[in-house]
Design an enzyme around this catalytic site. Structure first.
Site, PDB file in Angstrom:
ATOM      1  N   GLY A 178       2.889  -1.140   4.273  1.00 21.61           N
ATOM      2  CA  GLY A 178       2.906   0.273   3.929  1.00 21.61           C
ATOM      3  C   GLY A 178       4.316   0.718   3.591  1.00 21.61           C
ATOM      4  N   LYS A 209       0.056   4.245  -0.241  1.00 21.75           N
ATOM      5  CA  LYS A 209      -0.605   5.412   0.357  1.00 21.75           C
ATOM      6  C   LYS A 209      -0.427   6.641  -0.561  1.00 21.75           C
ATOM      7  CE  LYS A 209       0.247   3.337   4.805  1.00 21.75           C
ATOM      8  NZ  LYS A 209       0.220   3.497   6.256  1.00 21.75           N
ATOM      9  N   HIS A 269      -9.340   0.916   5.093  1.00 25.01           N
ATOM     10  CA  HIS A 269      -8.049   1.101   5.764  1.00 25.01           C
ATOM     11  C   HIS A 269      -8.257   2.045   6.953  1.00 25.01           C
ATOM     12  CE1 HIS A 269      -3.955   2.379   6.559  1.00 25.01           C
ATOM     13  NE2 HIS A 269      -3.556   1.295   5.914  1.00 25.01           N
ATOM     14  N   ASN A 272       0.863  -1.179   0.000  1.00 24.32           N
ATOM     15  CA  ASN A 272       0.000   0.000   0.000  1.00 24.32           C
ATOM     16  C   ASN A 272       0.902   1.233   0.000  1.00 24.32           C
ATOM     17  OD1 ASN A 272      -1.769   2.083   0.549  1.00 24.32           O
ATOM     18  ND2 ASN A 272      -2.232   1.412   2.643  1.00 24.32           N
ATOM     19  N   GLU A 290      -5.029  -5.252  10.692  1.00 23.69           N
ATOM     20  CA  GLU A 290      -4.002  -4.235  10.875  1.00 23.69           C
ATOM     21  C   GLU A 290      -4.237  -3.484  12.182  1.00 23.69           C
ATOM     22  OE1 GLU A 290      -2.108  -3.010   6.937  1.00 23.69           O
ATOM     23  OE2 GLU A 290      -3.896  -1.794   7.140  1.00 23.69           O
ATOM     24  N   SER A 337       3.787  -2.447  10.288  1.00 22.01           N
ATOM     25  CA  SER A 337       5.242  -2.468  10.490  1.00 22.01           C
ATOM     26  C   SER A 337       5.898  -3.780  10.074  1.00 22.01           C
ATOM     27  CB  SER A 337       5.578  -2.128  11.939  1.00 22.01           C
ATOM     28  OG  SER A 337       5.198  -0.794  12.233  1.00 22.01           O
ATOM     29  N   GLY A 363       2.951   1.971  10.793  1.00 26.72           N
ATOM     30  CA  GLY A 363       3.932   3.042  10.658  1.00 26.72           C
ATOM     31  C   GLY A 363       4.689   3.384  11.932  1.00 26.72           C
ATOM     32  N   GLU A 396      -6.634   4.434   8.045  1.00 28.70           N
ATOM     33  CA  GLU A 396      -6.401   5.861   7.768  1.00 28.70           C
ATOM     34  C   GLU A 396      -7.634   6.495   7.130  1.00 28.70           C
ATOM     35  OE1 GLU A 396      -2.686   5.409   5.693  1.00 28.70           O
ATOM     36  OE2 GLU A 396      -1.696   4.910   7.590  1.00 28.70           O
TER      37      GLU A 396
HETATM   38  C1  PEP Z   1      -0.574   0.036   6.267  1.00 30.25           C
HETATM   39  O1  PEP Z   1      -0.802   1.229   6.367  1.00 30.25           O
HETATM   40  O2  PEP Z   1      -1.372  -0.698   5.670  1.00 30.25           O
HETATM   41  C2  PEP Z   1       0.638  -0.481   6.866  1.00 30.25           C
HETATM   42  C3  PEP Z   1       0.659  -1.732   7.190  1.00 30.25           C
HETATM   43  O3  PEP Z   1       1.667   0.418   7.057  1.00 30.25           O
HETATM   44  P1  PEP Z   1       3.147   0.085   7.616  1.00 30.25           P
HETATM   45  O4  PEP Z   1       3.598  -1.198   6.968  1.00 30.25           O
HETATM   46  O5  PEP Z   1       3.963   1.252   7.215  1.00 30.25           O
HETATM   47  O6  PEP Z   1       3.018  -0.089   9.094  1.00 30.25           O
END
Ligand code: PEP
Length: 252
Positions: free
Chosen positions: A235, A14, A99, A12, A169, A214, A175, A101
């Site tokens: 992400g 973003k 998601h 993703n 998630e 992460s 993040g 966000e």
């Molecule tokens: C995400 O936003 O879907 C995600 C998993 O981000 P990150 O891997 O940066 O934690």
């Protein structure tokens, strides 16, 4: 039972990526063959890059292009929105919906996420439905209740392993560099699997459940080895071909 599920490693991007990022994507494409036997890859760039990436990925066996959101309607007076049909027309094969966000930034409810998943199916796309608890909900011991509520409310009926992927998630892990313990991931993914089976019978046993939050090359092997973890939604680490391919390489 779930051992035969083919893993999906989904990136993703973003709101990151310009046309100059095509070189990074081409490196992903070039390396995809090395994991083709073991996993499917999906790259979800911003909407502005979907068509260009899809053109480059045409004919690739295990790397597809996805989107990060869609509007529930097929067309109409919705300034700034993009429909699932438009995404499909641009070459996307899947779309992330719900998601955290978007749930946080745009106040998206489970009901809206469900409509978006239905829109994805209407356009022939796979819906990747995201669920997960916040830090406060985790601290209050509500993780399983939140996941149950979001899954129940966001999932349309008629979900199958062909049209749906679930991504667990934890919001606090996105993040931040933090991840749940393997034991926590195992417990929550087992819980999600049981909910899917209770609702969808045999199909529920085959639906891919991704872990996201992460994931990086250094922790991917351990996370991807957990029962009922059928891949990852990534992400930050999906922006670099070397990291994305190294995570996918956990299966190679
Ligand atoms: C995400 O936003 O879907 C995600 C998993 O981000 P990150 O891997 O940066 O934690």
């Amino acid at each position: 039972m779930t051992d035969a599920i083919r893993p999906l490693i989904a990136g993703n991007w973003k709101m990151n990526g310009l046309r100059a990022s095509t070189a990074e994507f081409e490196a992903m494409l070039a390396g995809a063959g090395s994991v083709a036997a073991k996993a499917d890859l999906l790259v979800c760039p911003p909407g502005t890059l979907i068509a260009a990436f899809a053109d480059k990925a045409r004919g690739a066996k295990n790397l597809a292009i996805g989107a990060q959101d869609c509007h529930p309607k097929a067309s109409g007076a919705h300034t700034g929105d993009i429909s699932a049909e438009m995404l499909a027309d641009s070459g996307a094969g899947a779309v992330i919906v719900g998601h955290s966000e978007r749930r946080a930034d745009h106040g998206e409810s489970d009901g809206l996420v469900r409509q978006k998943a239905e829109a994805a199916w209407r356009a022939g796309l796979t819906a990747i439905v995201c669920i997960g608890e916040t830090q406060a909900q985790r601290d209050a011991g509500q993780t399983l209740d939140i996941c149950r509520g979001q899954l129940t409310g966001s999932l349309p009926d008629k979900a199958t392993s062909g049209n749906l992927v679930v991504a667990y998630e934890p919001v606090w892990a996105i993040g931040t560099g933090l991840t749940p313990t393997s034991g926590d991931v195992e417990q929550i993914h087992k819980f999600i699997r049981e909910l899917l089976i209770a609702r969808l019978n045999g199909e529920g046993a085959k639906i891919r459940i991704l872990y996201g939050g992460s994931v990086k090359p250094s922790n991917a092997r351990e996370l991807m080895a957990i029962a009922n973890v059928n891949g990852a939604l990534i992400g930050g680490a999906s922006l670099k071909a070397a990291d994305f391919l190294a995570i996918a390489g956990s299966y190679a």
